[in-house]
Design an enzyme around this catalytic site. Sequence first.
Site, mmCIF file in Angstrom:
data_model
loop_
_atom_site.group_PDB
_atom_site.id
_atom_site.type_symbol
_atom_site.label_atom_id
_atom_site.label_comp_id
_atom_site.label_asym_id
_atom_site.label_seq_id
_atom_site.Cartn_x
_atom_site.Cartn_y
_atom_site.Cartn_z
ATOM 1 N N GLY A 130 0.794 -1.225 0.000
ATOM 2 C CA GLY A 130 0.000 0.000 0.000
ATOM 3 C C GLY A 130 0.829 1.279 0.000
ATOM 4 O O GLY A 130 0.494 2.244 -0.694
ATOM 5 N N ASN A 131 1.936 1.277 0.751
ATOM 6 C CA ASN A 131 2.688 2.532 0.866
ATOM 7 C C ASN A 131 3.459 2.890 -0.406
ATOM 8 O O ASN A 131 3.937 4.001 -0.552
ATOM 9 C CB ASN A 131 3.624 2.498 2.082
ATOM 10 C CG ASN A 131 4.693 1.440 1.940
ATOM 11 O OD1 ASN A 131 4.477 0.424 1.289
ATOM 12 N ND2 ASN A 131 5.837 1.655 2.534
ATOM 13 N N LYS A 154 -12.700 -10.531 4.155
ATOM 14 C CA LYS A 154 -11.907 -9.335 3.842
ATOM 15 C C LYS A 154 -12.808 -8.112 3.672
ATOM 16 O O LYS A 154 -13.608 -8.063 2.739
ATOM 17 C CB LYS A 154 -11.115 -9.597 2.558
ATOM 18 C CG LYS A 154 -9.969 -8.645 2.379
ATOM 19 C CD LYS A 154 -9.026 -9.113 1.308
ATOM 20 C CE LYS A 154 -7.965 -8.074 1.006
ATOM 21 N NZ LYS A 154 -6.988 -7.888 2.068
ATOM 22 N N LYS A 211 -2.498 -10.125 -2.598
ATOM 23 C CA LYS A 211 -1.421 -9.888 -3.567
ATOM 24 C C LYS A 211 -0.113 -10.590 -3.175
ATOM 25 O O LYS A 211 0.708 -10.904 -4.038
ATOM 26 C CB LYS A 211 -1.178 -8.394 -3.795
ATOM 27 C CG LYS A 211 -0.583 -7.636 -2.614
ATOM 28 C CD LYS A 211 0.841 -7.242 -2.857
ATOM 29 C CE LYS A 211 1.465 -6.442 -1.741
ATOM 30 N NZ LYS A 211 1.138 -6.712 -0.351
ATOM 31 N N LYS A 257 2.303 -12.266 4.161
ATOM 32 C CA LYS A 257 3.630 -11.991 3.594
ATOM 33 C C LYS A 257 4.620 -13.082 3.988
ATOM 34 O O LYS A 257 5.371 -13.584 3.158
ATOM 35 C CB LYS A 257 4.149 -10.631 4.061
ATOM 36 C CG LYS A 257 3.330 -9.480 3.517
ATOM 37 C CD LYS A 257 3.897 -8.149 3.984
ATOM 38 C CE LYS A 257 2.790 -7.135 4.159
ATOM 39 N NZ LYS A 257 1.812 -7.093 3.069
HETATM 40 P P1 ADP Z 1 0.862 -3.848 2.756
HETATM 41 O O1 ADP Z 1 -0.007 -2.753 2.254
HETATM 42 O O2 ADP Z 1 2.291 -3.659 2.383
HETATM 43 O O3 ADP Z 1 0.331 -5.220 2.462
HETATM 44 P P2 ADP Z 1 0.077 -4.242 5.574
HETATM 45 O O4 ADP Z 1 -0.324 -3.081 6.424
HETATM 46 O O5 ADP Z 1 -0.972 -5.175 5.096
HETATM 47 O O6 ADP Z 1 0.919 -3.645 4.367
HETATM 48 O O7 ADP Z 1 1.163 -5.125 6.385
HETATM 49 C C1 ADP Z 1 2.338 -4.538 6.948
HETATM 50 C C2 ADP Z 1 2.158 -4.253 8.432
HETATM 51 O O8 ADP Z 1 2.141 -5.458 9.199
HETATM 52 C C3 ADP Z 1 3.279 -3.476 9.090
HETATM 53 O O9 ADP Z 1 3.191 -2.092 8.840
HETATM 54 C C4 ADP Z 1 3.096 -3.815 10.585
HETATM 55 O O10 ADP Z 1 2.326 -2.804 11.234
HETATM 56 C C5 ADP Z 1 2.277 -5.099 10.580
HETATM 57 N N1 ADP Z 1 2.861 -6.247 11.301
HETATM 58 C C6 ADP Z 1 2.102 -7.178 11.911
HETATM 59 N N2 ADP Z 1 2.864 -8.125 12.481
HETATM 60 C C7 ADP Z 1 4.155 -7.777 12.239
HETATM 61 C C8 ADP Z 1 5.420 -8.376 12.566
HETATM 62 N N3 ADP Z 1 5.497 -9.504 13.278
HETATM 63 N N4 ADP Z 1 6.552 -7.760 12.151
HETATM 64 C C9 ADP Z 1 6.471 -6.612 11.431
HETATM 65 N N5 ADP Z 1 5.313 -6.001 11.095
HETATM 66 C C10 ADP Z 1 4.153 -6.562 11.477
HETATM 67 MG MG MG Z 2 -1.635 -5.972 3.055
#
Ligand code: ADP
Ligand code: MG
Length: 314
Positions: A13-14, A130, A214, A276
């Site tokens: 997203g970022n 979702k 994704k 992820k």
């Molecule tokens: P994207 O849009 O890249 O998919 P998400 O917000 O869905 O991003 O996922 C990334 C987020 O997951 C990070 O910003 C963090 O706040 C969160 N997160 C949850 N668990 C963890 C972890 N164990 N280590 C690092 N980040 C984590």
């Molecule tokens: Mg995400």
Amino acid sequence: MAKKRRIVIALGGNALGNTLPEQMAAVKITAKAIVDLIEEGCEVVVAHGNGPQVGMVNNAMIALTHEDAQQPNTPLSVCVAMSQAYIGYDLQNALREELLNRGISDIPVATMITQVRVDENDPAFQSPSKPIGKFVTADQAKMMEENFDYVMKEDSGRGYRRVVASPKPVEIVEIGTIRTMVNSGNLVIACGGGGIPVTRQGNHLKGASAVIDKDFASCLLAKELDADYLIILTAVEKVALNFGKPDETWLADVSVEEAKRYITQGHFAAGSMLPKVEAAVDFAASKPGRTALITLLEKSRDAIQGKTGTMFHQ
Ligand code: ADP
Ligand code: MG
């Protein structure tokens, strides 16, 4: 000359922002990070998310049905297709410009509108989870359930939101075309928003009311293209154990076995970090020599040089 390392990069997203002007600005920074990797001697394939964008398109199409009674509601699969084209346009434009600014004129950039097949018997269809689109009142939610067949759920006291299924990707329909384009030196953007979800009905592919994660779609793309690296770019530089707690520990290097244990121990939040890490583990475990990385967009060059990020290997 050594064989180029092939990288599938999954933009979070970022990397794209939340609004039209934000995306326009974000893709410039994203393009720099991607062209950095190309200058490092990597062959890059780009996949990306579409959360805010598909929500925006979906809301705009609902607004159209209020304005004009002749307009039926737009299926979610069509909204994903629209978001792929819009994001692809901005990325293509920014990547082309960044390549030319660095004197690279022999890498054409193209977006592949990608359908991704899911299994109609995927259990995810029985429990849509979702949330997408904007928050609405209980009355509006009732109307949407009746008129559009949506599943609406109350979301932590903030109102009602539509929820859709998030099935696993089974097959990238356009993989042959994507492979040909990549092998002939194009910089390809594919599987946007996890791909347009479709199910097979004989020769017909039917759009599904679903959103494919994704991270899983990018993993499948990386395996299908026999990539050396899957890089998942997100909002954190590294993955943590005990994330957000006093004993938080940032991970630099993890084996598939260790990562599986951390998953079981519940270190990664569902819907954000868990998919992820699962995608990273799936890719790294799929063949010796395959490496997955989770890091920040701005750190992708450092991560590929082994300086930062969380690396997953066999
Ligand atoms: P994207 O849009 O890249 O998919 P998400 O917000 O869905 O991003 O996922 C990334 C987020 O997951 C990070 O910003 C963090 O706040 C969160 N997160 C949850 N668990 C963890 C972890 N164990 N280590 C690092 N980040 C984590
Ligand atoms: Mg995400």
